[in-house]
Design an enzyme around this catalytic site. Structure first.
Site, PDB file in Angstrom:
ATOM      1  N   GLU A 140      -4.518   7.445  -2.803  1.00 43.05           N
ATOM      2  CA  GLU A 140      -3.429   8.162  -3.490  1.00 43.05           C
ATOM      3  C   GLU A 140      -2.371   8.676  -2.514  1.00 43.05           C
ATOM      4  OE1 GLU A 140      -4.085  10.253  -7.050  1.00 43.05           O
ATOM      5  OE2 GLU A 140      -6.064   9.390  -7.346  1.00 43.05           O
ATOM      6  N   GLY A 191     -29.201  15.616  15.048  1.00 50.48           N
ATOM      7  CA  GLY A 191     -29.669  14.249  14.790  1.00 50.48           C
ATOM      8  C   GLY A 191     -29.918  13.985  13.310  1.00 50.48           C
ATOM      9  N   SER A 203      -2.388  10.384   4.526  1.00 48.50           N
ATOM     10  CA  SER A 203      -1.897  11.672   5.050  1.00 48.50           C
ATOM     11  C   SER A 203      -0.488  11.505   5.624  1.00 48.50           C
ATOM     12  CB  SER A 203      -2.847  12.193   6.130  1.00 48.50           C
ATOM     13  OG  SER A 203      -4.078  12.542   5.540  1.00 48.50           O
ATOM     14  N   GLY A 212       0.846  -1.191   0.000  1.00 55.74           N
ATOM     15  CA  GLY A 212       0.000   0.000   0.000  1.00 55.74           C
ATOM     16  C   GLY A 212       0.876   1.233   0.000  1.00 55.74           C
TER      17      GLY A 212
HETATM   18  N1  COS Z   1       8.353  11.541  -9.374  1.00 52.21           N
HETATM   19  C1  COS Z   1       9.287  10.884 -10.085  1.00 52.21           C
HETATM   20  N2  COS Z   1      10.106   9.940  -9.548  1.00 52.21           N
HETATM   21  C2  COS Z   1       9.945   9.683  -8.237  1.00 52.21           C
HETATM   22  C3  COS Z   1       8.972  10.323  -7.440  1.00 52.21           C
HETATM   23  C4  COS Z   1       8.162  11.288  -8.060  1.00 52.21           C
HETATM   24  N3  COS Z   1       7.225  11.960  -7.378  1.00 52.21           N
HETATM   25  N4  COS Z   1       9.049   9.848  -6.186  1.00 52.21           N
HETATM   26  C5  COS Z   1      10.034   8.922  -6.193  1.00 52.21           C
HETATM   27  N5  COS Z   1      10.568   8.831  -7.432  1.00 52.21           N
HETATM   28  C6  COS Z   1      11.668   7.960  -7.858  1.00 52.21           C
HETATM   29  C7  COS Z   1      12.904   8.281  -7.040  1.00 52.21           C
HETATM   30  O1  COS Z   1      13.639   9.320  -7.658  1.00 52.21           O
HETATM   31  C8  COS Z   1      13.658   6.972  -7.072  1.00 52.21           C
HETATM   32  O2  COS Z   1      14.306   6.858  -8.321  1.00 52.21           O
HETATM   33  P1  COS Z   1      15.753   6.126  -8.434  1.00 52.21           P
HETATM   34  O3  COS Z   1      15.518   4.706  -8.008  1.00 52.21           O
HETATM   35  O4  COS Z   1      16.069   6.268  -9.866  1.00 52.21           O
HETATM   36  O5  COS Z   1      16.635   6.865  -7.492  1.00 52.21           O
HETATM   37  C9  COS Z   1      12.531   5.947  -7.040  1.00 52.21           C
HETATM   38  O6  COS Z   1      11.368   6.608  -7.560  1.00 52.21           O
HETATM   39  C10 COS Z   1      12.261   5.407  -5.667  1.00 52.21           C
HETATM   40  O7  COS Z   1      11.959   6.510  -4.837  1.00 52.21           O
HETATM   41  P2  COS Z   1      11.993   6.471  -3.254  1.00 52.21           P
HETATM   42  O8  COS Z   1      13.300   5.873  -2.814  1.00 52.21           O
HETATM   43  O9  COS Z   1      11.600   7.802  -2.754  1.00 52.21           O
HETATM   44  O10 COS Z   1      10.862   5.396  -2.980  1.00 52.21           O
HETATM   45  P3  COS Z   1      10.262   4.880  -1.613  1.00 52.21           P
HETATM   46  O11 COS Z   1      10.145   3.408  -1.705  1.00 52.21           O
HETATM   47  O12 COS Z   1      10.960   5.493  -0.452  1.00 52.21           O
HETATM   48  O13 COS Z   1       8.738   5.375  -1.681  1.00 52.21           O
HETATM   49  C11 COS Z   1       6.926   6.861  -1.370  1.00 52.21           C
HETATM   50  C12 COS Z   1       8.352   6.662  -1.812  1.00 52.21           C
HETATM   51  C13 COS Z   1       6.637   6.381   0.025  1.00 52.21           C
HETATM   52  C14 COS Z   1       6.679   8.360  -1.482  1.00 52.21           C
HETATM   53  C15 COS Z   1       5.993   6.111  -2.360  1.00 52.21           C
HETATM   54  O14 COS Z   1       6.115   4.713  -2.191  1.00 52.21           O
HETATM   55  C16 COS Z   1       4.566   6.502  -2.221  1.00 52.21           C
HETATM   56  O15 COS Z   1       4.148   7.521  -2.760  1.00 52.21           O
HETATM   57  N6  COS Z   1       3.753   5.678  -1.520  1.00 52.21           N
HETATM   58  C17 COS Z   1       2.341   5.871  -1.468  1.00 52.21           C
HETATM   59  C18 COS Z   1       1.731   5.167  -2.598  1.00 52.21           C
HETATM   60  C19 COS Z   1       0.396   5.682  -2.919  1.00 52.21           C
HETATM   61  O16 COS Z   1       0.138   6.871  -2.994  1.00 52.21           O
HETATM   62  N7  COS Z   1      -0.491   4.756  -3.181  1.00 52.21           N
HETATM   63  C20 COS Z   1      -1.838   5.101  -3.430  1.00 52.21           C
HETATM   64  C21 COS Z   1      -2.312   4.483  -4.654  1.00 52.21           C
HETATM   65  S1  COS Z   1      -3.988   4.865  -4.832  1.00 52.21           S
HETATM   66  S2  COS Z   1      -4.058   5.157  -6.694  1.00 52.21           S
END
Ligand code: COS
Length: 383
Positions: free
Chosen positions: A366, A343, A369, A131
């Protein structure tokens, strides 16, 4: 600084508001109660032009700026979360990845029916055990000759199991990088492909008239050419898509908060207790003043983030801030609105009850928070 919307944006707001009041509001409560996805309102939204809003006319889009799309989403959310979810998920998550990362052939094939609103497309990122940690999904795609063979599953995917769902963009492990991390790529899978199944998820607390699905891939074979963009760029594509998608969720929070405020104000002015309209009690008028102030601030932040995007400036931090803020503003506004209705606010006869339930998704979908705060903390150098 010019805070005025363009004439086109003002006309768009007025016309979407009128459409939403006429075509969606009267049906929204019943569709929610029956957990019914309405093909009738989908067709009306399509004919009105709510799909492919920021896509070039070349692919039958409406070639508007992102702010216009956000204003339209806000206006639909002002009357109903489920319909806003269908519009927002389709534009930013369904159409977005194909438009921004697809090759010419993929865009010509898939975008026109999606922009006409005749077909819907899903965004297959989340898995049962992946997730917030979106990069840890286990769905795998292996090349076998000229085909990808996909195995795995996805969950909570909007618009993927309706009668008009044409397919889904699926994030898959396609290999292992030199440093041991998975190579992640996006692959397009059309509905009807052998080994691919989508199932409607029932009994949701919120967005009950929108379509949410579980997806299963069992030796699902698609042509090699269904790879979206560059192999290994899938996670980046998904994250970039979510940056834009978070603006849509923010728009839903803002529109929902506006709807709550208007319902609360109208009710508080006509409801009398102790011989006085309850809006006259300071405790209530201050609640309404707080709601109006928070909505104004939320709108400024969201529109600024859209302005950054429309002007090709970095906007990921502001998108996370707007998503976080607008969803929490709606939380407070929905809470006040139910409280002011007393109510009656607890009864399904009043729309505030539905808004109170629909709001909760916005703090979770997405990116929760907590994830937004993490993204912001990274951007400001605190993490
Ligand atoms: N735009 C472009 N590239 C991005 C980015 C963004 N907004 N965020 C991260 N990246 C890239 C990073 O640059 C990194 O690239 P390299 O491997 O080339 O260095 C790669 O993606 C991995 O990034 P990061 O190390 O930041 O990843 P994490 O595993 O730490 O995860 C979070 C980052 C937690 C922010 C991400 O997993 C996330 O957004 N999680 C929530 C998911 C979500 O919103 N799900 C809801 C779906 S409902 S449709």
């Amino acid at each position: 600084m010019d805070f005025e919307l363009s004439i086109e944006q003002q006309i768009l707001r007025d016309s979407v508001r009128d459409f939403a009041e006429r075509e969606i509001k009267p049906l929204a409560a019943e569709l929610d109660r029956n957990e019914e996805f309405s093909y009738d309102t989908l067709q009306k939204m399509a004919e009105f032009g709510l799909f492919g809003m920021f896509v070039s006319e070349h692919y039958e889009g409406r070639a508007m700026d992102y702010l216009s799309y956000i204003i339209a989403t806000e206006e639909i959310a002002r009357v109903d979360g489920s319909h806003a979810a269908t519009v927002a998920a389709e534009n930013s998550l369904g159409i977005g990845p194909i438009y921004y990362f697809g090759d010419e052939e993929q865009k010509r094939k898939y975008l026109p029916p999606l922009c006409r609103g005749e077909a819907l497309w899903g965004f297959g990122l989340t898995e049962a055990n992946a997730g917030s940690d979106a990069g840890s999904g286990r769905t795998q795609a292996v090349l076998d000759g000229d085909e990808w063979v996909i195995n795995g599953s996805k969950i909570f995917i909007t618009n993927a199991s309706t009668e008009v769902s044409a397919g889904v963009t699926v994030l898959c492990r396609t290999g292992t990088l030199d440093d041991g991390r998975p190579e992640l790529s996006c692959i397009l899978v059309e509905t009807g492909t052998g080994g691919y199944q989508s199932k409607v998820m029932h009994d949701k607390m919120m967005w009950r008239a929108s379509n949410t699905s579980e997806l299963y891939f069992d030796d699902c074979r698609v042509p090699r050419s269904n790879l979206l963009g560059v192999r290994g760029q899938g996670f980046r594509q998904m994250m970039q898509t979510l940056d834009g998608g978070r603006l849509s969720i923010a728009a839903m929070g803002l529109g929902g908060a506006q709807g709550c405020f208007e319902m609360a104000l109208a009710y508080a002015k006509q409801r009398e207790q102790f011989g006085t309209p309850i809006s006259q009690f300071q405790v209530n008028s201050f609640k309404l003043a707080d709601m109006a102030t928070e909505i104004e601030c939320a709108r400024l932040l969201l529109y600024k983030a859209c302005w950054l995007r429309d002007n090709h400036k970095p906007f990921a931090k502001e998108a996370a801030m707007a998503k976080l803020n607008c969803s929490e503003v709606m939380y407070r506004c929905a809470n006040h609105a139910v409280q002011l209705h007393g109510g009656y606010g607890l009864m399904k006869d009043y729309d505030v009850e539905r808004f109170y339930r629909d709001q909760k998704l916005l703090e979770i979908g997405e990116g929760t928070s907590e994830i937004q705060r993490m993204v912001i903390a990274r951007h400001i150098g605190a993490l």
